[in-house]
Design an enzyme around this catalytic site. Structure first.
Site, PDB file in Angstrom:
ATOM      1  N   HIS A 176       0.872  -1.177   0.000  1.00 44.02           N
ATOM      2  CA  HIS A 176       0.000   0.000   0.000  1.00 44.02           C
ATOM      3  C   HIS A 176       0.905   1.221   0.000  1.00 44.02           C
ATOM      4  O   HIS A 176       1.648   1.465   0.957  1.00 44.02           O
ATOM      5  CB  HIS A 176      -0.910   0.004   1.228  1.00 44.02           C
ATOM      6  CG  HIS A 176      -1.973  -1.046   1.204  1.00 44.02           C
ATOM      7  ND1 HIS A 176      -2.302  -1.816   2.288  1.00 44.02           N
ATOM      8  CD2 HIS A 176      -2.779  -1.468   0.196  1.00 44.02           C
ATOM      9  CE1 HIS A 176      -3.278  -2.653   1.955  1.00 44.02           C
ATOM     10  NE2 HIS A 176      -3.583  -2.458   0.682  1.00 44.02           N
TER      11      HIS A 176
ATOM     12  N   GLU B 290       1.758   3.976   2.827  1.00 40.17           N
ATOM     13  CA  GLU B 290       2.322   3.537   4.105  1.00 40.17           C
ATOM     14  C   GLU B 290       3.847   3.689   4.090  1.00 40.17           C
ATOM     15  O   GLU B 290       4.597   2.715   4.177  1.00 40.17           O
ATOM     16  CB  GLU B 290       1.846   2.103   4.377  1.00 40.17           C
ATOM     17  CG  GLU B 290       0.307   2.088   4.484  1.00 40.17           C
ATOM     18  CD  GLU B 290      -0.352   0.704   4.458  1.00 40.17           C
ATOM     19  OE1 GLU B 290       0.371  -0.307   4.525  1.00 40.17           O
ATOM     20  OE2 GLU B 290      -1.597   0.653   4.375  1.00 40.17           O
TER      21      GLU B 290
ATOM     22  N   ARG C  15      -3.440   4.587  -2.130  1.00 36.57           N
ATOM     23  CA  ARG C  15      -3.213   3.280  -1.514  1.00 36.57           C
ATOM     24  C   ARG C  15      -3.016   2.159  -2.535  1.00 36.57           C
ATOM     25  O   ARG C  15      -2.215   1.246  -2.333  1.00 36.57           O
ATOM     26  CB  ARG C  15      -4.426   2.983  -0.630  1.00 36.57           C
ATOM     27  CG  ARG C  15      -4.605   1.558  -0.139  1.00 36.57           C
ATOM     28  CD  ARG C  15      -5.929   1.474   0.625  1.00 36.57           C
ATOM     29  NE  ARG C  15      -6.368   0.135   0.915  1.00 36.57           N
ATOM     30  CZ  ARG C  15      -6.013  -0.558   2.001  1.00 36.57           C
ATOM     31  NH1 ARG C  15      -5.191  -0.036   2.887  1.00 36.57           N
ATOM     32  NH2 ARG C  15      -6.480  -1.773   2.199  1.00 36.57           N
TER      33      ARG C  15
ATOM     34  N   HIS D 208       2.985  -3.322   6.788  1.00 36.25           N
ATOM     35  CA  HIS D 208       1.979  -2.286   6.519  1.00 36.25           C
ATOM     36  C   HIS D 208       2.082  -1.216   7.593  1.00 36.25           C
ATOM     37  O   HIS D 208       2.786  -1.377   8.580  1.00 36.25           O
ATOM     38  CB  HIS D 208       0.566  -2.886   6.618  1.00 36.25           C
ATOM     39  CG  HIS D 208       0.210  -3.823   5.523  1.00 36.25           C
ATOM     40  ND1 HIS D 208      -0.593  -3.460   4.459  1.00 36.25           N
ATOM     41  CD2 HIS D 208       0.541  -5.117   5.315  1.00 36.25           C
ATOM     42  CE1 HIS D 208      -0.760  -4.492   3.660  1.00 36.25           C
ATOM     43  NE2 HIS D 208      -0.079  -5.518   4.153  1.00 36.25           N
TER      44      HIS D 208
ATOM     45  N   GLU E 266       1.493  -4.275  11.195  1.00 37.72           N
ATOM     46  CA  GLU E 266       1.072  -2.883  10.997  1.00 37.72           C
ATOM     47  C   GLU E 266       1.985  -2.069  11.903  1.00 37.72           C
ATOM     48  O   GLU E 266       1.941  -2.205  13.132  1.00 37.72           O
ATOM     49  CB  GLU E 266      -0.397  -2.679  11.397  1.00 37.72           C
ATOM     50  CG  GLU E 266      -1.409  -3.338  10.483  1.00 37.72           C
ATOM     51  CD  GLU E 266      -1.802  -2.458   9.283  1.00 37.72           C
ATOM     52  OE1 GLU E 266      -1.266  -1.346   9.162  1.00 37.72           O
ATOM     53  OE2 GLU E 266      -2.638  -2.911   8.481  1.00 37.72           O
TER      54      GLU E 266
END
Lengths: 397, 175
Positions: free
Chosen positions: A157, A160, A215, A284, A358
């Site tokens: 993405h 990020e 994204r 991510h 994440e």
């Protein structure tokens, strides 16, 4: 080209500007579109339309000011500044890991690492993006033939940014620690590591040139003016199920079919052709989570107990450095149900150690994480990755 | 689960001062999400155990600084692409954060999770009274759908009278 700022006083003036907006032959580029009198309207005007637009505004008594007298001058200056700092970087022979870089700059550093650590680092191209940019993977290997390997990817993405930035730091870390750190040394003596630092280069470039919040990929969608597919809804794992959109304009659009995105297909092909990948780790941001499958369904994977325990151990390592807490769980329980995700595919394909990270933060800056947090984030993430990789090394299956 | 009414959540949380990590206060809250009609904001009741820090000094410094500006404040992209926020803009960002909390509350359901992603544009609006008024265009990040939603909000603030969102409207997404 000039950039004007127009201060509208009422709805009537806004409507007149919207009329202007519809005149395509003027080729106006609105940086802030006319919508409400409370906000200014910023518009870039090509040189041939400047007189006409100013005449229009003046005749209607609409006030404006010149924001940028000559856009080319500003762009030239910016280019000069960037070239200057790039030159300084090049001549001082050091890549600043504590700042965000353009795609070209990251790609240049991949070459630099492959050259400086040529005994263990090589660069492979596993495919091309939609807009024909190369997809480069760094291979870390001390030899052997098709050794069991660990896959790590970042930047699927594009917005990020801390993930691509952390990945390049991690690349440097792996390369420079070999022969010094016992853990990494023993790991690379048995296994290979493959690191894809920018999984979605088209999106990444777009976040630099046009929309910082982009994204998806940049593929054209048939029958729609909306661009791009969410690459982490495009994998062949519960594809078409809940947690992904069928609307091309959505930021979680799954795409017309599984693996429709060349970026995803390239990784799938690589993993299948290699045949000996033992762990699949993907980065991510943001939320500070460490997750294992599943996302497309809310039932536990067969290896739940082991993956949960390993996840907790990794989160503990991450926390040991700066106190950053990561929540551990399956995708479905930790975040939301989401179909077509990469680690669900890799797990169902047979790669037991499939985890999604994440990274920082939890929302204060979100995607716009200040650059001074890149290295701390990379360092703590590295500890988590290392914990998992050590377990993979010590638990062949 | 409250039949025919909605879902009620009982929360115990700790509030942490953004500007002073060691300063924390316990809080309990009850949130009721209404069944069916998604246009009603959830009901929220809360109790703060203890006192929030006094911010009069910082508030007055900021207030006086804005009041003494020759031209109305205008700024954009806070933070910028690299996460930078200039010191002068930090209170503007904090104000947006508070105000966006109201907008988020009014638009939340059990299936949304909003965060303020960025201030695209802020413009101070001249007023004849002692309030400060700012017109913000913000980007909200909705985590479940992953959408970035532009939102306009008009914010009033005064050191003694607190924050008020007098107008807000969801904006169309750019192509």
């Amino acid at each position: 080209h000039q950039v004007l700022r127009i201060e509208t006083r009422n709805e009537e003036e806004v409507k007149k500007l919207q009329l202007l907006e519809s005149l395509e032959h003027l080729e106006l580029d609105f940086w802030i579109n006319p919508s409400t009198p409370a906000l200014p309207v910023d518009v870039r005007i090509p040189v041939n339309s400047v007189q006409a637009v100013k005449a229009f505004l003046e005749s209607h008594g609409i006030e404006y000011s010149i924001l940028i007298e000559d856009l080319q001058v500003v762009l030239d200056q910016e280019k000069q500044d960037m070239a200057y700092s790039q030159q300084r970087e090049r001549s001082s022979n050091s890549f600043n890991y504590g700042t965000y870089h353009s795609l070209d700059s990251i790609y240049a550093e991949l070459d630099h690492l492959a050259a400086e650590y040529s005994n263990i680092v090589s660069k492979l191209q596993i495919g091309e993006s939609y807009e024909k940019r190369p997809l480069y993977v760094l291979k870390f290997s001390t030899g052997g033939s098709n050794r069991p390997a660990i896959w790590i990817d970042a930047g699927i993405h594009s917005r990020e940014w801390v993930t691509q930035a952390s990945a390049i730091w991690i690349a440097k870390k792996i390369a420079s620690d070999y022969g010094k750190d016992p853990s990494i040394t023993s790991l690379l003596n048995k296994m290979d590591i493959f690191l894809l630092t920018v999984t979605n280069p088209d999106g990444y470039v777009f976040t630099h040139t046009t929309n910082r919040m982009w994204r998806k990929t940049r593929s054209k969608n048939q029958g729609s003016s909306c661009v791009g597919v969410d690459p982490n809804r495009n994998w062949d794992a519960g594809f078409g199920g809940p947690g992904a959109s069928s609307n091309p304009c959505s930021d979680s659009y799954r795409g017309p079919s599984a693996n429709s995105e060349v970026e995803v297909k390239s990784v799938v092909n690589f993993i299948k052709n290699h045949g000996n990948i033992r762990a699949f780790l993907t980065l991510h941001s943001y939320s500070q989570l460490l997750m294992y499958p599943y996302g497309y369904k809310c039932t536990e994977p067969a290896d739940y107990a082991e993956l949960d325990a390993l996840g907790r151990a990794a989160a503990s390592s991450i926390q040991s450095l700066y106190g950053t807490t990561f929540t551990v769980g399956s995708i479905c329980t930790a975040i939301y149900q989401a179909s077509g995700g990469s680690i669900d595919w890799s797990y169902d394909y047979g790669i037991k150690y499939s985890f999604a990270f994440e990274l920082r933060d939890t929302g204060r800056y979100g995607f716009l994480l200040p650059a001074n947090q890149i290295i701390p984030t990379a360092k703590e993430t590295w500890l988590g990755l290392k914990k998992i990789m050590e377990h993979v090394r010590d638990n062949p299956y | 689960d409250i039949g025919d009414v909605g879902h009620k959540y009982h929360l115990e949380l700790v509030l942490e001062d953004v500007l002073d990590k060691d300063s924390t206060v316990n809080c309990t809250a009850e949130v009721l999400y209404h069944l069916g009609n998604k246009n009603i904001a959830p009901d929220v009741h809360f109790t703060i155990e203890g006192e929030l820090k006094n911010t009069d000094e910082a508030d007055n410094i900021f207030y006086n600084r804005i009041k003494s500006l020759e031209k109305e404040l205008v700024a954009e992209n806070i933070p910028d692409s690299h996460g930078n926020v200039s010191p002068e803009m930090e209170p503007i960002r904090l104000l947006a954060w508070v105000a966006s909390g109201y907008v988020i509350w009014q638009n939340s359901t059990e299936n949304t999770k909003f965060q303020l992603a960025q201030i695209k544009h802020v413009k101070q609006v001249k007023r004849s009274d002692e309030y400060l008024e700012f017109d913000y265009m913000i980007l909200l990040h909705e985590m479940v759908s992953q959408e970035i939603i532009p939102w306009q909000m008009t914010v009033l603030w005064h050191p003694q009278h607190g924050v008020q969102v007098t107008q807000d409207s969801r904006q169309p997404k750019h192509a």
